[in-house]
Design an enzyme around this catalytic site. Sequence first.
Site, PDB file in Angstrom:
ATOM      1  CB  CYS A 119     -20.531  25.787 -19.129  1.00  8.01           C
ATOM      2  SG  CYS A 119     -20.917  26.898 -20.500  1.00  8.01           S
ATOM      3  CE  LYS A 195     -27.753  28.068 -19.463  1.00 10.44           C
ATOM      4  NZ  LYS A 195     -26.334  27.908 -19.152  1.00 10.44           N
ATOM      5  CE  LYS A 248     -29.444  28.219 -15.756  1.00 11.43           C
ATOM      6  NZ  LYS A 248     -28.072  28.201 -16.160  1.00 11.43           N
TER       7      LYS A 248
HETATM    8  C1  PBG Z   1     -23.157  28.651 -17.530  1.00 10.48           C
HETATM    9  C2  PBG Z   1     -24.312  28.824 -16.613  1.00 10.48           C
HETATM   10  C3  PBG Z   1     -25.174  29.942 -16.441  1.00 10.48           C
HETATM   11  C4  PBG Z   1     -26.020  29.626 -15.369  1.00 10.48           C
HETATM   12  C5  PBG Z   1     -25.685  28.345 -14.959  1.00 10.48           C
HETATM   13  N1  PBG Z   1     -24.647  27.855 -15.749  1.00 10.48           N
HETATM   14  C6  PBG Z   1     -25.186  31.253 -17.075  1.00 10.48           C
HETATM   15  C7  PBG Z   1     -25.437  31.455 -18.496  1.00 10.48           C
HETATM   16  O1  PBG Z   1     -25.861  30.581 -19.240  1.00 10.48           O
HETATM   17  O2  PBG Z   1     -25.144  32.580 -18.898  1.00 10.48           O
HETATM   18  C8  PBG Z   1     -27.070  30.530 -14.794  1.00 10.48           C
HETATM   19  C9  PBG Z   1     -27.454  30.238 -13.389  1.00 10.48           C
HETATM   20  C10 PBG Z   1     -28.231  31.283 -12.687  1.00 10.48           C
HETATM   21  O3  PBG Z   1     -28.645  32.315 -13.261  1.00 10.48           O
HETATM   22  O4  PBG Z   1     -28.458  31.098 -11.481  1.00 10.48           O
HETATM   23  N2  PBG Z   1     -23.403  28.587 -18.883  1.00 10.48           N
END
Ligand code: PBG
Length: 324
Positions: A119, A195, A248
């Site tokens: 990402c 997600k 997630k």
């Molecule tokens: C990156 C990402 C995020 C998380 C994992 N990869 C944050 C987001 O989407 O802002 C969150 C992981 C966690 O809260 O433990 N995009």
Amino acid sequence: MGFPRTRMRRLRRTRAIREMCGETRLSRNDLIMPLFALPGEDREEEVDSLPGVYRHSVDRLQQRCRSLNPPAALLFGVPDEDAKDARASSALDADGIVPRALRAMRSQREDLCLITDLCLCAYTDHGHCGMLTDSGEVDNDATLELLGRMAQVHAEAGADIVAPSGMMDGQVRAIRAALDEAGHEDVGIMSYAAKFCSSFYGPFRDAAHSAPDFGDRSGYQLAPANRREAIRDALLDEEEGADWLMVKPGMPYLDVLADLRRETRLPLSVYHVSGEYAMLTSAAEKGRINERETVLESLLSMKRAGADAIITYYADRACGWLEG
Ligand code: PBG
């Protein structure tokens, strides 16, 4: 007499019977440990909002992974603020933080499954998960090309699996094509398929310095209210070539996990996210819950709902608890 004829308690009477009837089990093989890689040397910083979770420079990470208990790690890069720009250039650097960490870890542990988060949010100066258009929207299609190149860089450095988490449409197809084109047909894709746009990510953004400067991620992440849409989105990732799907966060979304288990034959993982970890550690610190018992129960509930693997900041400690 004879009432009640069916007595559920017969199967709960002794430990041996209970164990034999166990429908779901948690083992160290189910667990994936998130790790954060920092530039520089000899650095180790505890994340304020996640007690017990550290960001490590590559040399420290190399030491750390020697004694890591779970069989897999999910790696996040945390570049310095001045390395960030609008195009996330440092994410594509073959000598960047994640490729260096991958090579260092691989040199210590041939056996460890190395998964990388794919990402752009930690690499863009605005903190969004993709390139922006002139009007400040995330430009889906322009972002795909960057993700494909980032995947190639990670594969080149030794990643076993890449895990795209930006929720761009078409990202799995674009990444699969980019990997194949570069000869990395064997590198897998674990897609963050469902997600949600969740407040439970709050502490992570502190760990990864990846909070968006303006707005939020509701234009690309799923709305917490939507279960059907989550399944639809996840199945699209399967069609696009994902090897593995993820839901997630974890506990607040077990219904989605259970639904998805019925809809696909792919393995499923679930991300027990930072806010869930923070709640458990805070309550435990105050003596209000038994940390070991509540954590193991939380993780078991995810397996029961259909997860094959669980990404959790407790992965390393949970391995110890399971053996002890
Ligand atoms: C990156 C990402 C995020 C998380 C994992 N990869 C944050 C987001 O989407 O802002 C969150 C992981 C966690 O809260 O433990 N995009």
